[in-house]
Design an enzyme around this catalytic site. Structure first.
Site, short mmCIF file in Angstrom:
data_model
loop_
_atom_site.label_atom_id
_atom_site.label_comp_id
_atom_site.label_asym_id
_atom_site.label_seq_id
_atom_site.Cartn_x
_atom_site.Cartn_y
_atom_site.Cartn_z
N HIS A 1 -9.88 27.54 -11.48
CA HIS A 1 -11.21 27.90 -10.98
C HIS A 1 -11.16 28.84 -9.79
O HIS A 1 -12.18 29.41 -9.40
CB HIS A 1 -11.97 26.64 -10.57
CG HIS A 1 -11.97 25.58 -11.62
ND1 HIS A 1 -11.14 24.49 -11.59
CD2 HIS A 1 -12.66 25.49 -12.77
CE1 HIS A 1 -11.34 23.74 -12.66
NE2 HIS A 1 -12.25 24.33 -13.40
N GLU B 1 -15.38 26.87 -8.77
CA GLU B 1 -15.31 28.34 -8.85
C GLU B 1 -16.25 28.98 -7.83
O GLU B 1 -15.92 30.00 -7.20
CB GLU B 1 -15.67 28.81 -10.27
CG GLU B 1 -15.56 30.33 -10.40
CD GLU B 1 -16.02 30.85 -11.76
OE1 GLU B 1 -15.79 30.18 -12.77
OE2 GLU B 1 -16.60 31.95 -11.78
N THR C 1 -18.38 32.70 -13.79
CA THR C 1 -17.95 33.20 -15.12
C THR C 1 -18.46 32.36 -16.29
O THR C 1 -18.38 32.79 -17.43
CB THR C 1 -16.41 33.21 -15.20
OG1 THR C 1 -15.95 31.87 -14.94
CG2 THR C 1 -15.80 34.19 -14.25
N CYS D 1 -17.62 35.39 -18.67
CA CYS D 1 -16.40 35.81 -19.35
C CYS D 1 -16.55 35.83 -20.87
O CYS D 1 -17.49 35.25 -21.42
CB CYS D 1 -15.24 34.92 -18.93
SG CYS D 1 -15.26 33.32 -19.74
N SER E 1 -17.39 20.11 -16.52
CA SER E 1 -17.07 21.43 -17.08
C SER E 1 -18.36 22.23 -17.26
O SER E 1 -19.20 21.91 -18.10
CB SER E 1 -16.36 21.25 -18.42
OG SER E 1 -16.40 22.46 -19.15
FE1 SF4 Z 1 -12.90 30.36 -17.08
FE2 SF4 Z 1 -13.46 32.28 -18.85
FE3 SF4 Z 1 -11.15 32.35 -17.49
FE4 SF4 Z 1 -11.56 30.57 -19.40
S1 SF4 Z 1 -11.42 32.82 -19.66
S2 SF4 Z 1 -10.69 30.15 -17.37
S3 SF4 Z 1 -13.73 30.08 -19.15
S4 SF4 Z 1 -13.21 32.54 -16.62
#
Ligand code: SF4
Length: 313
Positions: free
Chosen positions: A79, A131, A169, A199, A227
């Protein structure tokens, strides 16, 4: 006794993302290379099964660096961490491995760049999430304001001067778009990320759940209550029209009675949930129902992230 029929729609992609795979591999490689114990600051990823497996292999999870002996390796979770944590580790000459997902690092870098260029930064995210704590800790406390909701976006009073926004994200794509629109309406000159901060894994899993949930009358999302991306998947399923969408950590948490009248059940898993948990749920379903499995094709994911140099072969 004959089992009732049940169609199960396995949403894809689901489960582990590249950032989670990298973070777990960092702890596993560190254990191989340096031997147990390897300390991990906070849950490496938000999943009890992953944490228990790593504990059995010799990882020790701690809340803060002062619980780590001076000469032991320590891993920072996927995170991300505030700059002060890195500074503390360096100040104590600790050997640390940073498992922060590179996509979280990207957001850190954006926040720092905006701050250095004189912009006050609005962080769209959820208070208290690790995060968010890590991202807020990249700049001085008065240089960033947290925006959690559209109501916040309409009411916050940032300091006079140029503004920028970055996001956590793992947010809801739809809710974040609403928050960004509210900010842009109030602050037309606000600067945003060049490419989305939410993301690829969050985006792909939410889109797959949105498509799968529309035809389901019950939806299981496998993931931890802590989560963020898993909780967003439950919201996504509900928003897509499946009002009976629930989060479960494993097969043991399923309310089997609630499934009695269900004809079509959707399943997905958050980015930190291992596939074995989905497999165990499928086994539990097959014990109770005549299951017809549907696997709609999802977006293929082929992203991988490099390990820290200290762990490269
Ligand atoms: Fe978090 Fe996305 Fe990275 Fe996976 S890819 S750890 S969900 S930021």
């Amino acid at each position: 006794m004959s089992r009732p029929p049940l169609t199960v729609v396995l949403s894809s992609p689901r489960g582990f993302c590249a950032g989670v795979e990298r973070a777990i591999l960092i702890v596993e490689r560190a254990l191989e290379r340096f031997g147990a114990p390897v300390y991990v600051r906070h849950q490496i990823v938000h999943n009890a099964r992953v944490v228990a497996d790593l504990e059995r292999a010799g990882a020790v999870f701690v809340s803060e660096l002062d619980e780590v002996p001076q000469d032991a390796p320590v891993v920072f979770s996927a995170h991300g961490v505030a700059k002060s944590v890195v500074d503390e580790a360096r100040g104590r000459s600790m050997f640390f491995l940073d498992a922060t997902c590179p996509l979280v690092h990207k957001v850190h870098n954006e926040a720092v760049r905006h701050h250095e260029q004189g912009r006050h930064v609005l962080l769209i995210g959820h208070a208290g999430h690790p995060e968010v704590i890590g991202t807020m800790g990249q700049v001085p406390a008065d240089a960033m304001t947290l925006v959690e909701t559209v109501t916040d976006a309409r009411s916050i009073a940032p300091p006079e001067g140029p503004l920028a926004y970055v996001t956590q994200t793992t947010l809801s794509i739809d809710e974040t778009a609403d928050i960004v629109a509210a900010l842009q309406a109030r602050f037309p000159a606000i600067v945003g990320p060049r490419s989305e901060d939410i993301c690829y894994a969050t985006t792909n899993r939410q889109r797959a759940v949105r498509d799968a949930a529309a035809g389901c009358d019950y939806f299981l999302v496998v993931g931890a209550p802590t989560s963020s991306n898993s909780r967003r998947l439950v919201e996504t399923a509900r928003r897509a029209g499946c009002s009976r969408a629930v989060l479960v950590q494993n097969a043991g948490e399923i309310d089997w009675d609630a499934l009695k009248d269900v004809q079509c059940l959707g399943i997905s898993a958050g980015a930190s949930a291992p596939e074995v948990l989905v497999t165990e749920i499928l086994e539990g379903l097959e014990d109770r129902f005549e299951v017809t499995l549907r696997r709609p094709p999802g977006v293929a994911e082929d992203i991988t992230f490099k390990l820290p140099r200290a762990l490269e072969a």
